[in-house]
Design a protein around this motif. Structure first.
Motif, PDB file in Angstrom:
ATOM      1  N   TYR A  54       8.469  -8.428  -3.696  1.00  0.00           N
ATOM      2  CA  TYR A  54       7.632  -9.633  -3.664  1.00  0.00           C
ATOM      3  C   TYR A  54       7.454 -10.243  -5.053  1.00  0.00           C
ATOM      4  O   TYR A  54       7.644 -11.444  -5.256  1.00  0.00           O
ATOM      5  CB  TYR A  54       6.264  -9.284  -3.068  1.00  0.00           C
ATOM      6  N   THR A  55       7.089  -9.431  -6.023  1.00  0.00           N
ATOM      7  CA  THR A  55       6.787  -9.952  -7.364  1.00  0.00           C
ATOM      8  C   THR A  55       8.012 -10.583  -8.010  1.00  0.00           C
ATOM      9  O   THR A  55       7.905 -11.640  -8.653  1.00  0.00           O
ATOM     10  CB  THR A  55       6.257  -8.823  -8.273  1.00  0.00           C
ATOM     11  N   ALA A  56       9.179  -9.968  -7.843  1.00  0.00           N
ATOM     12  CA  ALA A  56      10.389 -10.463  -8.503  1.00  0.00           C
ATOM     13  C   ALA A  56      11.034 -11.642  -7.773  1.00  0.00           C
ATOM     14  O   ALA A  56      11.917 -12.298  -8.326  1.00  0.00           O
ATOM     15  CB  ALA A  56      11.406  -9.327  -8.632  1.00  0.00           C
ATOM     16  N   THR A  57      10.596 -11.916  -6.578  1.00  0.00           N
ATOM     17  CA  THR A  57      11.189 -13.021  -5.819  1.00  0.00           C
ATOM     18  C   THR A  57      10.653 -14.359  -6.306  1.00  0.00           C
ATOM     19  O   THR A  57       9.443 -14.537  -6.449  1.00  0.00           O
ATOM     20  CB  THR A  57      10.900 -12.869  -4.313  1.00  0.00           C
ATOM     21  N   ARG A  58      11.552 -15.289  -6.569  1.00  0.00           N
ATOM     22  CA  ARG A  58      11.180 -16.627  -7.010  1.00  0.00           C
ATOM     23  C   ARG A  58      11.583 -17.636  -5.945  1.00  0.00           C
ATOM     24  O   ARG A  58      12.596 -17.481  -5.254  1.00  0.00           O
ATOM     25  CB  ARG A  58      11.857 -16.973  -8.340  1.00  0.00           C
ATOM     26  N   LYS A  80       4.012 -18.603  -2.382  1.00  0.00           N
ATOM     27  CA  LYS A  80       4.885 -17.513  -1.962  1.00  0.00           C
ATOM     28  C   LYS A  80       4.200 -16.636  -0.922  1.00  0.00           C
ATOM     29  O   LYS A  80       4.850 -16.128   0.000  1.00  0.00           O
ATOM     30  CB  LYS A  80       5.314 -16.692  -3.180  1.00  0.00           C
ATOM     31  N   SER A  81       2.884 -16.462  -1.060  1.00  0.00           N
ATOM     32  CA  SER A  81       2.168 -15.638  -0.079  1.00  0.00           C
ATOM     33  C   SER A  81       2.162 -16.308   1.292  1.00  0.00           C
ATOM     34  O   SER A  81       2.227 -15.629   2.327  1.00  0.00           O
ATOM     35  CB  SER A  81       0.730 -15.381  -0.545  1.00  0.00           C
ATOM     36  N   GLU A 146       2.623  -4.281  -2.257  1.00  0.00           N
ATOM     37  CA  GLU A 146       1.952  -5.437  -2.845  1.00  0.00           C
ATOM     38  C   GLU A 146       0.565  -5.678  -2.263  1.00  0.00           C
ATOM     39  O   GLU A 146      -0.096  -6.651  -2.608  1.00  0.00           O
ATOM     40  CB  GLU A 146       2.807  -6.698  -2.617  1.00  0.00           C
ATOM     41  N   ASN A 149      -2.447  -6.051  -4.757  1.00  0.00           N
ATOM     42  CA  ASN A 149      -2.339  -7.232  -5.614  1.00  0.00           C
ATOM     43  C   ASN A 149      -2.413  -8.534  -4.817  1.00  0.00           C
ATOM     44  O   ASN A 149      -2.878  -9.558  -5.324  1.00  0.00           O
ATOM     45  CB  ASN A 149      -1.015  -7.193  -6.385  1.00  0.00           C
ATOM     46  N   PHE A 150      -1.953  -8.488  -3.571  1.00  0.00           N
ATOM     47  CA  PHE A 150      -1.943  -9.687  -2.730  1.00  0.00           C
ATOM     48  C   PHE A 150      -2.539  -9.344  -1.365  1.00  0.00           C
ATOM     49  O   PHE A 150      -1.812  -9.188  -0.380  1.00  0.00           O
ATOM     50  CB  PHE A 150      -0.512 -10.218  -2.579  1.00  0.00           C
TER      51      PHE A 150
END
Length: 242
Positions: A54-58, A80-81, A146, A149-150
């Motif tokens: 999740y974090t690395a996805t742009r 993104k969420s 995640e 964090n999310f």
């Protein structure tokens, strides 16, 4: 009625000299309906998220892989969420539509011919084959990694996945209770326990990487055993003899 989306465009945001240029296909610009475009983006985003996390996805990566402009994604989802929540919702819709279609065929008169155990086994099998899959296991690992964090992502996953599934099973059990076939103190709790009997242990082992997801034969064996144990425990006959 769906309307055509914008013509596919490729953005070059954040591209450097080492990033290969993506060329547009020759010929007339390709148009898709909004529904088709959203499905394409969700399928692509699922692949990118499971591969990168999740974090690395742009969003730029999802847009490039899907062959759409980044602004097209933002037209449907602003964060993104929200995109991840939409992926979870789509996966929940898959099992919901399959089970709903089956439930519509179970009328009181046809259930007598079909048999309660067979009907319950069919429903549990639909759930189990979706849950006990490599993609669901990978997706669950992504969400749990995640979750702190999310938290909105975790809430969406639970709402569209486990909560929705147990609610559907609970409604089925309530219908059978009204028909006098079973007796339960709490159909909602019973539904979660029933689903757990079928999927909890093999899913836990697969998530930890200790074993692969079970094969179809193993799943059907668990389904049959869970249905038999459950119905024996909540049958009207058992309740009256207690």
């Amino acid at each position: 009625m769906t309307k055509p989306t914008d013509t596919i465009e490729i953005e070059r945001d954040n591209q450097d000299e080492n990033t290969p240029e993506i060329k547009r296909p020759r010929g007339r610009p390709q148009n898709r309906s909004d529904a088709e475009t959203k499905h394409l983006i969700l399928q692509t985003a699922t692949h990118v998220l499971l591969e990168n996390g999740y974090t690395a996805t742009r969003m730029e990566t999802v847009a490039r892989e899907a062959g759409v402009a980044k602004r097209t994604i933002y037209r449907f989802w602003t964060t993104k969420s929200e995109l991840l929540a939409a992926i979870v919702a789509e996966r929940g819709e898959q099992i919901a539509s399959r089970v709903d279609a089956f439930l519509q065929t179970i009328h009181p008169e046809s259930l007598d011919h079909l048999g309660l155990k067979h009907a319950l086994e069919h429903i549990l099998s639909e759930f189990a084959h979706l849950v006990l899959s490599d993609q669901t296991v990978a997706f669950y690992r992504l969400v749990t990694a995640e979750a702190l964090n999310f938290p909105e992502v975790a809430r969406a996953f639970y709402r569209e996945g486990p909560s929705r599934s147990s609610a559907m099973v609970a409604r089925f059990l309530e219908q059978q209770e009204k028909r006098g076939l079973i007796k339960l103190d709490n159909s909602k709790i019973a539904a979660t326990m029933l689903l757990g009997m079928v999927t909890a242990e093999p899913f836990r082992i697969a998530t930890l990487g200790l074993a692969s997801v079970p094969e179809d034969r193993e799943i059907e064996e668990r389904v049959a055993m869970a249905a038999a144990l459950f119905l024996e425990g909540c049958s009207v006959r058992s309740a009256n003899s207690g």
